[in-house]
Design an enzyme around this catalytic site. Sequence first.
Site, PDB file in Angstrom:
ATOM      1  N   TYR A 102      -7.690  73.765  16.242  1.00  0.00           N
ATOM      2  CA  TYR A 102      -8.253  74.241  17.506  1.00  0.00           C
ATOM      3  C   TYR A 102      -9.635  73.603  17.661  1.00  0.00           C
ATOM      4  CZ  TYR A 102      -9.259  77.538  21.292  1.00  0.00           C
ATOM      5  OH  TYR A 102      -9.582  78.098  22.496  1.00  0.00           O
TER       6      TYR A 102
ATOM      7  N   LYS B  32      20.858  81.833  24.534  1.00  0.00           N
ATOM      8  CA  LYS B  32      20.978  80.423  24.910  1.00  0.00           C
ATOM      9  C   LYS B  32      19.939  79.590  24.159  1.00  0.00           C
ATOM     10  CE  LYS B  32      22.960  77.565  27.981  1.00  0.00           C
ATOM     11  NZ  LYS B  32      24.346  77.586  28.437  1.00  0.00           N
TER      12      LYS B  32
ATOM     13  N   ALA C 229      36.043  77.231  44.119  1.00  0.00           N
ATOM     14  CA  ALA C 229      35.075  76.260  44.634  1.00  0.00           C
ATOM     15  C   ALA C 229      33.661  76.761  44.384  1.00  0.00           C
ATOM     16  CB  ALA C 229      35.318  76.017  46.123  1.00  0.00           C
TER      17      ALA C 229
ATOM     18  N   ASN D 243      36.698  83.622  32.471  1.00  0.00           N
ATOM     19  CA  ASN D 243      36.383  84.483  31.325  1.00  0.00           C
ATOM     20  C   ASN D 243      36.042  85.881  31.813  1.00  0.00           C
ATOM     21  OD1 ASN D 243      36.606  83.111  28.799  1.00  0.00           O
ATOM     22  ND2 ASN D 243      34.890  81.802  29.387  1.00  0.00           N
TER      23      ASN D 243
ATOM     24  N   ASN E 128      31.068  74.963  27.227  1.00  0.00           N
ATOM     25  CA  ASN E 128      29.941  74.095  27.555  1.00  0.00           C
ATOM     26  C   ASN E 128      28.890  74.029  26.455  1.00  0.00           C
ATOM     27  OD1 ASN E 128      28.926  76.659  27.947  1.00  0.00           O
ATOM     28  ND2 ASN E 128      28.428  76.380  30.111  1.00  0.00           N
TER      29      ASN E 128
END
Length: 439
Positions: A45, A100, A201, A304, A335
């Site tokens: 720092y 995530k 869509a 899902n 994914n």
Amino acid sequence: MIMRDSEKTGDYNKIAMEISRKYKGKIRILPKVPINSLDDFSSLYTPGIAEVSRQIKNNDDLVYELTGKWNSVAILTDGTRVLGLGNVGTHASIPVMEGKALLFNYLGGVNAVPIPLNVKNNDEFITAARAIEPYFGGYNLEDIESPRCFFLLENLQKQMDIPVWHDDQLGTASITLAGIINSLRLVNKKKEDVRIVFNGAGAANIAAIYLFEAAGFKKENMVVIDSHGILEPEREDIDSLMLRNPWKYHIALETNRERIRGNTDNAFRGADIIISASKSEPGTIKTDWIKSMNRDPIVFALANPLPEIWPQDAINAGARIVATGRSDFPNQINNSLVFPGVFRGVLDARSKGVNFRVMVAASQAIADYVSDISYDKIVPTMDDLNLFPEVAATVARKTVDEGLARKTDSREGFLKTATEIIGSNRKIYKKLFNEKDGE
């Protein structure tokens, strides 16, 4: 089968609550540098750190060399479409965003930070995203309702000087393309010839349509179905679609060369592939529809937690290859096989963006990774940990070829970098797991 799934989900729910109560969050900040005494902060720092700031001020690119920007990603959400829960708000989105972040870090060695945004409209979201950009090398948009997610992705990709990715669109589309590439290899069909039905869509399928086009599939051979039926230029609501959802409107104009209209079953007749991301209810896809498809039909039922048709029912109806979004059936279209490697790659190349050509390369790398493809193995699994540096190397090199990279290297060089970063990170995990921290 439904009861067994419900019981399993109940167990996971209980464990998730126990973990959350015990650890009070799933991620934290740990130092990378040694701290032996308070005197160390004279360099970490003030006063010593001022020299680092001076160097970056004189050469802005040094921020990637001298700070954590090179490996940091923000997970941005407004909490409007969280998993299958819908609009739960920003606070309730945090547990999902933390999970995530763990996947980013464990699989890709990426430091991901959950940032739920309290915003009222698209402009506020974009303003907030632009304001916090200096520390981050990339953005992952997550769990944002449609069609807002299309608007935010397009605009942030245009305005930002870092890669912006929406996993619900691009991640799902990329792994879907990888699965279809290997499926066509097995049934010996060409991408230029097949007719594809996109049932649903929303974010994933609209992104997949454009990604498949970039990969060489013909958009005119695609038929798209939404909750009101088959998309085509003469549909009664086409003018209102132009205002409400211009992305879906353009899809209606650019696909369906044969101008198929009417009942849903008309779309399936003579089709080679069905990619469904619609209602989470077995029976949504009828067995008679599959029976009317071309030889060796390929069925991706991706809703899902329950697919639109049970795999065995699809196989009994003649499906040659079946994929779902579930881990308890073969061919899980997940994914999580995509985004850790993609972000490792764009970060290692210090890329300014990511486009469909980069994503096609990622999908091809995932497909090629499966050396022993079969009707029950068209994509890798989450246990294939060596997949992620391979995807990273392909993506990094492709950003160089696309003129997006700030840092250049060969594919072999990027592979070495990604392997070292991910490997080092996993060693840290193992050490942490083997130590009791008392929390």
